[in-house]
Design a protein around this motif. Structure first.
Motif, PDB file in Angstrom:
ATOM      1  N   LYS A 241     116.236 128.237  64.330  1.00  0.00           N
ATOM      2  CA  LYS A 241     116.816 126.895  64.222  1.00  0.00           C
ATOM      3  C   LYS A 241     115.941 125.900  64.973  1.00  0.00           C
ATOM      4  O   LYS A 241     115.237 126.244  65.916  1.00  0.00           O
ATOM      5  N   GLU A 242     116.020 124.648  64.574  1.00  0.00           N
ATOM      6  CA  GLU A 242     115.344 123.569  65.304  1.00  0.00           C
ATOM      7  C   GLU A 242     116.134 123.258  66.569  1.00  0.00           C
ATOM      8  O   GLU A 242     117.365 123.298  66.558  1.00  0.00           O
ATOM      9  N   ILE A 243     115.431 122.920  67.628  1.00  0.00           N
ATOM     10  CA  ILE A 243     116.092 122.431  68.831  1.00  0.00           C
ATOM     11  C   ILE A 243     116.618 121.041  68.512  1.00  0.00           C
ATOM     12  O   ILE A 243     115.914 120.217  67.936  1.00  0.00           O
ATOM     13  N   SER A 244     117.853 120.774  68.871  1.00  0.00           N
ATOM     14  CA  SER A 244     118.463 119.483  68.555  1.00  0.00           C
ATOM     15  C   SER A 244     118.364 118.523  69.731  1.00  0.00           C
ATOM     16  O   SER A 244     118.089 118.921  70.862  1.00  0.00           O
ATOM     17  N   LYS A 245     118.641 117.269  69.463  1.00  0.00           N
ATOM     18  CA  LYS A 245     118.583 116.286  70.535  1.00  0.00           C
ATOM     19  C   LYS A 245     119.668 116.503  71.570  1.00  0.00           C
ATOM     20  O   LYS A 245     119.537 116.068  72.716  1.00  0.00           O
ATOM     21  N   LEU A 246     120.726 117.231  71.234  1.00  0.00           N
ATOM     22  CA  LEU A 246     121.747 117.575  72.222  1.00  0.00           C
ATOM     23  C   LEU A 246     121.161 118.462  73.320  1.00  0.00           C
ATOM     24  O   LEU A 246     121.583 118.396  74.472  1.00  0.00           O
ATOM     25  N   CYS A 247     120.169 119.260  72.973  1.00  0.00           N
ATOM     26  CA  CYS A 247     119.504 120.111  73.973  1.00  0.00           C
ATOM     27  C   CYS A 247     118.991 119.269  75.133  1.00  0.00           C
ATOM     28  O   CYS A 247     119.208 119.603  76.297  1.00  0.00           O
ATOM     29  N   TRP A 248     118.317 118.178  74.826  1.00  0.00           N
ATOM     30  CA  TRP A 248     117.657 117.395  75.879  1.00  0.00           C
ATOM     31  C   TRP A 248     118.650 116.558  76.666  1.00  0.00           C
ATOM     32  O   TRP A 248     118.467 116.352  77.870  1.00  0.00           O
ATOM     33  N   ALA A 249     119.726 116.124  76.038  1.00  0.00           N
ATOM     34  CA  ALA A 249     120.788 115.467  76.804  1.00  0.00           C
ATOM     35  C   ALA A 249     121.475 116.476  77.724  1.00  0.00           C
ATOM     36  O   ALA A 249     121.782 116.178  78.878  1.00  0.00           O
ATOM     37  N   ASP A 250     121.684 117.686  77.213  1.00  0.00           N
ATOM     38  CA  ASP A 250     122.289 118.748  78.016  1.00  0.00           C
ATOM     39  C   ASP A 250     121.416 119.068  79.231  1.00  0.00           C
ATOM     40  O   ASP A 250     121.917 119.196  80.348  1.00  0.00           O
TER      41      ASP A 250
ATOM     42  N   GLU B  23     110.535 115.543  75.835  1.00  0.00           N
ATOM     43  CA  GLU B  23     111.046 116.058  74.560  1.00  0.00           C
ATOM     44  C   GLU B  23     112.046 115.109  73.917  1.00  0.00           C
ATOM     45  O   GLU B  23     112.099 114.998  72.701  1.00  0.00           O
ATOM     46  N   GLY B  24     112.855 114.424  74.725  1.00  0.00           N
ATOM     47  CA  GLY B  24     113.847 113.498  74.189  1.00  0.00           C
ATOM     48  C   GLY B  24     113.226 112.349  73.425  1.00  0.00           C
ATOM     49  O   GLY B  24     113.832 111.815  72.492  1.00  0.00           O
TER      50      GLY B  24
END
Length: 183
Positions: free
Chosen positions: A95-104, A163-164
């Protein structure tokens, strides 16, 4: 009570505090989230409930429950936003890393060291996290918990800023928006 449940009730992923810090990080990186993105922020870690570990085989599958909930509440397009918040889950499932990853990951910026370490210690997460950091060579076991937190925070804040940016040009100067959570 299993460690995953303890994490949600009073630990690092505490079901009220952690979503607040993820929301603040999202605003910092991308601007105000939509109501559907807020739902994803709220439920993304609920899959830790009942898990016997955080980074073991069971704990690493934690995004699945939140992804299922988000797809039911917000629509199927939000499923991968939650699955992709876990870098490890994304990697092993293609899966692609999502933008929620970087907010998390950036959410640690809003955690005072004493509150984070208190929650991590009470839940038992700190022991697992420190062991993993020692094994990987990130921070030696002999170092203090506060030193470990400082290094972790520095790493995650820097990674998240870099990354964000890939998800839009909305990256606010953190020195002007940061809560006073000095290490």
């Amino acid at each position: 009570m299993k460690i995953g449940t303890r994490s949600l009730v009073f630990g690092v992923h505490q079901f009220i505090w952690h979503p607040i810090t993820v929301y603040l990080a999202w605003v910092n990186l991308y601007g105000k989230p939509t109501w559907k993105e807020i739902v994803c922020i709220l439920v993304h870690d609920w899959g830790y409930f009942g898990k016997p570990n955080m980074d073991g085989e069971e704990g690493l599958k934690h995004p699945e429950l939140g992804a299922w909930l988000a797809s039911k509440i917000c629509g199927p397009e939000y499923h991968d936003l939650i699955l992709g918040h876990s870098r490890f889950y994304s990697k092993i499932n293609g899966k692609e890393i999502s933008k929620l990853c970087w907010a998390d990951k950036l959410s640690i910026k809003y955690d005072p060291w004493w509150l984070y370490l208190l929650r991590a210690n009470l839940s038992g997460e700190l022991e697992e996290y420190r062991e993993n950091a020692s094994i990987s060579g990130f921070v030696k076991r002999e170092e203090s918990h506060r030193f470990w937190f400082k290094k972790l925070k520095e790493l995650l804040v820097e990674q998240s800023k870099i990354e964000g940016k890939k998800y839009g040009d909305k990256l606010i100067d953190s020195s002007k928006t940061e809560l006073n959570c000095s290490i």
